[in-house]
Scaffold this motif. Structure first.
Motif, short mmCIF file in Angstrom:
data_model
loop_
_atom_site.label_atom_id
_atom_site.label_comp_id
_atom_site.label_asym_id
_atom_site.label_seq_id
_atom_site.Cartn_x
_atom_site.Cartn_y
_atom_site.Cartn_z
N GLY A 30 0.80 -1.25 0.14
CA GLY A 30 -0.15 0.08 -0.16
C GLY A 30 0.87 1.30 0.11
O GLY A 30 0.63 2.07 -0.64
N TYR B 67 0.69 4.70 -2.30
CA TYR B 67 0.44 5.94 -1.63
C TYR B 67 1.47 6.86 -1.64
O TYR B 67 1.19 8.23 -1.49
CB TYR B 67 -0.05 5.98 -0.32
CG TYR B 67 -1.42 4.68 -0.18
CD1 TYR B 67 -2.37 4.89 -1.05
CD2 TYR B 67 -1.49 3.67 0.81
CE1 TYR B 67 -3.59 3.90 -0.94
CE2 TYR B 67 -2.29 2.89 0.94
CZ TYR B 67 -3.42 3.05 0.12
OH TYR B 67 -4.47 2.09 0.26
N ASN C 103 -1.88 0.40 -8.30
CA ASN C 103 -1.76 -0.37 -7.53
C ASN C 103 -1.82 -2.04 -7.57
O ASN C 103 -2.66 -2.34 -8.85
CB ASN C 103 -2.91 0.09 -6.35
CG ASN C 103 -4.23 -0.32 -6.81
OD1 ASN C 103 -4.81 0.36 -7.78
ND2 ASN C 103 -4.74 -1.54 -6.34
N ILE D 259 -3.94 -5.40 -2.41
CA ILE D 259 -4.22 -4.61 -1.24
C ILE D 259 -5.92 -4.25 -1.37
O ILE D 259 -6.51 -4.13 -0.37
CB ILE D 259 -3.48 -3.26 -1.16
CG1 ILE D 259 -3.88 -2.45 -2.45
CG2 ILE D 259 -2.18 -3.41 -1.25
CD1 ILE D 259 -3.61 -1.06 -2.27
N VAL E 175 -8.84 3.63 -3.98
CA VAL E 175 -7.65 3.74 -4.49
C VAL E 175 -7.64 4.38 -5.94
O VAL E 175 -6.69 5.16 -6.29
CB VAL E 175 -6.88 2.42 -4.67
CG1 VAL E 175 -6.57 1.80 -3.69
CG2 VAL E 175 -7.69 1.28 -5.55
#
Length: 281
Positions: free
Chosen positions: A92, A96, A103, A107, A136
């Motif tokens: 993650g 981020y 991503n 996650i 996300v």
């Protein structure tokens, strides 16, 4: 403002707040500073490898290292913390902090309800993978402008390299002062926001999100249960873009701190809190 002016005014601000620990700054660079703490190099990861079934998550997780955890070490050692695409530590966190896009799907399940038919349990922070996917997609950070995302004490910055964001680590009484100063500076009753996210989301990804939209917002964070182990008891994070922070410092002479207001009573509670936690000088 020059960094020296920022540091001088920050010293005044910290004295008003009763906060003994200086804030950290966030920036991107292709060069790491000395005394930098971060993850070990992990096996290569990408959505492409994940979709092809070529990621062994047991091998990936062997190099796990939390962004907030490395910052915690940097706070104690007066050094820097970092994350990169190769030294990612957390699946993650690497997203981020803008170090990897898109991503990993992993996650989306891990933060929600887990993986059916496996012993790997989800964190249950989101109700289902689809809710996590929406999150996300919304917070999607920009492409990183450097090889490393770096966090270090504000006093270690210079005019040549200034921070993009300023992060305070503070308990409620001090947060009262930070919150009020941000509101006084902007006149915006919604200038402080606290959206859902991991510990690193609220000190990097959300601040980037608002900055990219041209919005000067302070982001309150630290509500991620998984990152709480790397924050002091009762401590939260408060992150502001450098542009807003400079305005907050410039507004100090006219704010509650320099006048007879109820802040003086709150300031006494700050001192009692520091004494209760064994942090009084």
């Amino acid at each position: 403002m020059t960094m020296q002016s920022i540091l001088d005014d920050t010293a005044t601000f910290l004295d008003y707040l009763g906060l003994q620990e200086e804030p950290f700054g966030v920036y991107y660079s292709d060069t790491l500073p000395e005394k930098a703490y971060g993850p070990k190099t992990g096996v290569p990861i990408s959505r492409e490898l994940e979709d092809a079934g070529k990621l062994d998550m047991r091998e990936v997780m062997k190099s796990f290292s939390c962004v907030v955890g490395n910052i915690w070490l940097a706070r104690k050692k007066k050094g820097a913390a970092f994350v990169s695409a190769e030294e990612y530590g957390c699946l993650g966190g690497v997203y981020y902090t803008s170090m990897m896009k898109p991503n990993l799907r992993f996650i989306e399940n891990y933060v929600s309800t887990g993986f059916e038919g496996t012993p790997l349990k989800g964190e249950r922070y989101m109700p289902n993978p689809e809710a996590m996917r929406k999150f996300v997609r919304k917070v999607e950070p920009r492409d990183a402008p450097g090889r490393y995302c770096i966090f270090k004490p504000l006093s270690q910055f210079t005019d040549e390299v200034q921070p993009e964001f300023i992060i305070f680590f503070a308990r409620p009484e001090v947060l009262t002062g930070l919150f009020t100063q941000a509101t006084f500076t902007t006149g915006d009753m919604e200038c402080v926001v606290s959206p859902f996210g991991a510990g690193c989301t609220n000190i990097v990804a959300w601040p980037l999100y608002y900055k990219e939209k041209g919005m000067e917002k302070a982001v309150l964070g630290g509500m991620d249960p998984s990152a709480r182990k790397f924050l002091k008891t009762d401590e939260l994070t408060f992150t502001v873009p450098l542009s807003l922070y400079e305005k907050m410092l410039a507004a100090l002479p006219e704010s509650m701190f320099a006048h007879e207001t109820d802040w003086k009573g709150v300031r006494k509670k700050v001192e009692r809190s520091a004494k209760a936690w064994g942090e009084a000088e």
